[in-house]
Design an enzyme around this catalytic site. Sequence first.
Site, PDB file in Angstrom:
ATOM      1  N   HIS A 146       0.818  -1.219   0.000  1.00 62.84           N
ATOM      2  CA  HIS A 146       0.000   0.000   0.000  1.00 62.84           C
ATOM      3  C   HIS A 146       0.852   1.269   0.000  1.00 62.84           C
ATOM      4  O   HIS A 146       0.508   2.246  -0.663  1.00 62.84           O
ATOM      5  CB  HIS A 146      -0.968  -0.014   1.187  1.00 62.84           C
TER       6      HIS A 146
ATOM      7  N   ASP B 217     -10.340  -3.603   0.353  1.00 62.32           N
ATOM      8  CA  ASP B 217      -9.908  -3.668   1.758  1.00 62.32           C
ATOM      9  C   ASP B 217      -9.641  -2.287   2.347  1.00 62.32           C
ATOM     10  O   ASP B 217      -9.523  -2.124   3.555  1.00 62.32           O
ATOM     11  CB  ASP B 217      -8.666  -4.559   1.897  1.00 62.32           C
TER      12      ASP B 217
ATOM     13  N   ASP C 270      -6.213  -1.012  -8.112  1.00 63.04           N
ATOM     14  CA  ASP C 270      -5.893  -2.006  -7.075  1.00 63.04           C
ATOM     15  C   ASP C 270      -6.908  -3.135  -7.183  1.00 63.04           C
ATOM     16  O   ASP C 270      -7.786  -3.298  -6.334  1.00 63.04           O
ATOM     17  CB  ASP C 270      -5.967  -1.331  -5.698  1.00 63.04           C
TER      18      ASP C 270
ATOM     19  N   THR D 199      -8.272  -7.222  -8.191  1.00 59.51           N
ATOM     20  CA  THR D 199      -7.930  -8.634  -8.144  1.00 59.51           C
ATOM     21  C   THR D 199      -7.204  -8.997  -9.444  1.00 59.51           C
ATOM     22  O   THR D 199      -7.271  -8.253 -10.433  1.00 59.51           O
ATOM     23  CB  THR D 199      -9.218  -9.474  -8.021  1.00 59.51           C
TER      24      THR D 199
HETATM   25  N1  SAM Z   1      -4.066  -5.628  -3.431  1.00 56.82           N
HETATM   26  C1  SAM Z   1      -4.846  -6.725  -3.822  1.00 56.82           C
HETATM   27  C2  SAM Z   1      -4.119  -7.681  -4.716  1.00 56.82           C
HETATM   28  O1  SAM Z   1      -3.399  -7.262  -5.604  1.00 56.82           O
HETATM   29  O2  SAM Z   1      -4.267  -8.864  -4.505  1.00 56.82           O
HETATM   30  C3  SAM Z   1      -6.164  -6.290  -4.398  1.00 56.82           C
HETATM   31  C4  SAM Z   1      -6.986  -5.750  -3.266  1.00 56.82           C
HETATM   32  S1  SAM Z   1      -8.620  -5.340  -3.421  1.00 56.82           S
HETATM   33  C5  SAM Z   1      -9.344  -6.448  -2.266  1.00 56.82           C
HETATM   34  C6  SAM Z   1      -9.199  -5.924  -5.000  1.00 56.82           C
HETATM   35  C7  SAM Z   1     -10.641  -5.475  -5.233  1.00 56.82           C
HETATM   36  O3  SAM Z   1     -10.896  -5.286  -6.626  1.00 56.82           O
HETATM   37  C8  SAM Z   1     -11.696  -6.463  -4.744  1.00 56.82           C
HETATM   38  O4  SAM Z   1     -12.330  -5.937  -3.615  1.00 56.82           O
HETATM   39  C9  SAM Z   1     -12.639  -6.617  -5.950  1.00 56.82           C
HETATM   40  O5  SAM Z   1     -14.001  -6.712  -5.606  1.00 56.82           O
HETATM   41  C10 SAM Z   1     -12.302  -5.381  -6.762  1.00 56.82           C
HETATM   42  N2  SAM Z   1     -12.684  -5.468  -8.178  1.00 56.82           N
HETATM   43  C11 SAM Z   1     -12.518  -6.520  -9.012  1.00 56.82           C
HETATM   44  N3  SAM Z   1     -12.995  -6.224 -10.245  1.00 56.82           N
HETATM   45  C12 SAM Z   1     -13.485  -4.959 -10.175  1.00 56.82           C
HETATM   46  C13 SAM Z   1     -14.101  -4.092 -11.115  1.00 56.82           C
HETATM   47  N4  SAM Z   1     -14.336  -4.479 -12.391  1.00 56.82           N
HETATM   48  N5  SAM Z   1     -14.451  -2.844 -10.709  1.00 56.82           N
HETATM   49  C14 SAM Z   1     -14.226  -2.432  -9.434  1.00 56.82           C
HETATM   50  N6  SAM Z   1     -13.659  -3.227  -8.486  1.00 56.82           N
HETATM   51  C15 SAM Z   1     -13.280  -4.464  -8.853  1.00 56.82           C
END
Ligand code: SAM
Length: 295
Positions: free
Chosen positions: A64, A88, A158, A160
């Site tokens: 972060h 998160d 940030d 997935t």
């Molecule tokens: N730092 C982390 C990693 O690299 O593993 C990622 C953290 S964060 C929890 C990732 C977030 O992206 C998730 O909460 C997920 O729901 C979100 N996410 C996935 N696809 C998305 C989209 N199309 N638009 C907005 N958020 C999205």
Amino acid sequence: MSDGRWFDERAAPGVRVLYEAGRVLHHMRTGSHETLFMDNPQFGRMLMLDGVVQVTAADEFIYHEMMSHVPLLAHGSAEHVLIVGGGDCGLAEEVLKHRSVKRLVQVEIDPQIVSLSREHLGSMNAPVFQDPRFILETGDGAEYVATTEHRFDVILIDSTDPGAASLPLFTETFYRYARACLKPRGLLVAQLGVPFLHPMQFSASMKRLAATFPEVSCYLVPVPTYFGGPIALGWASTVLAPGEPGAEQLAERYAAAQLTTRYYTPEVHRAAFALPRYLQDEVAAAIRPDKGPAA
Ligand code: SAM
């Protein structure tokens, strides 16, 4: 203490990493993911989505701090910031440490990740929810950048790793809309996964960024629970070259920002852009496809 359960991460074909659950706090289907919050004896509180580690209490500061302070201090006067994903809210906490930031919009597709993270990951995100500059939007980040009229100094992806919900965030179309949402000196940083384990995914993303922005590179961050080597954060801008500004100016900005950091220093900032040969070649191939190694 353990409840006897172990959860595995399928890190790559043929590779699984096991984490012991001292305690499981939540294991359920939320809007877009299979969501697990648990305590691990080594890494403390952690969040896994769809069997992939997202964040842990022990090492979140590395990822972060580097995802926020590198672009914000490189920019130097960012006021409007967009986070796509980031459920998160640990990244939002770091961004909001910058007093220059007037407005931080976070667009997250799965609001339950945010509410559960607020409940279970307070050590890394509590101040975010008291901060009037933080604006949370629920929705697909790809749709948001295609339709919003807001313009940003810094955009942070940030997300997935590429999967059902996040796939649109790795496309050239998304990068084009994101570029259009940037102010003139703006820049974008995106998590591009661990290139050693997923080289094709990395080079495809770099090519798409390079097709969209004139200034493109990546920097590397070693996060212990992102298995398989350093994670790459893609850097894209219309103006700011990777590695800018120089050491002196960066040190001045860091001092002026009065940040308390555990990983980030101006020296680490600049060093993170030094790429090993195998990644230099990939980046060169993405920027100048004719000059890089054979595909
Ligand atoms: N730092 C982390 C990693 O690299 O593993 C990622 C953290 S964060 C929890 C990732 C977030 O992206 C998730 O909460 C997920 O729901 C979100 N996410 C996935 N696809 C998305 C989209 N199309 N638009 C907005 N958020 C999205």
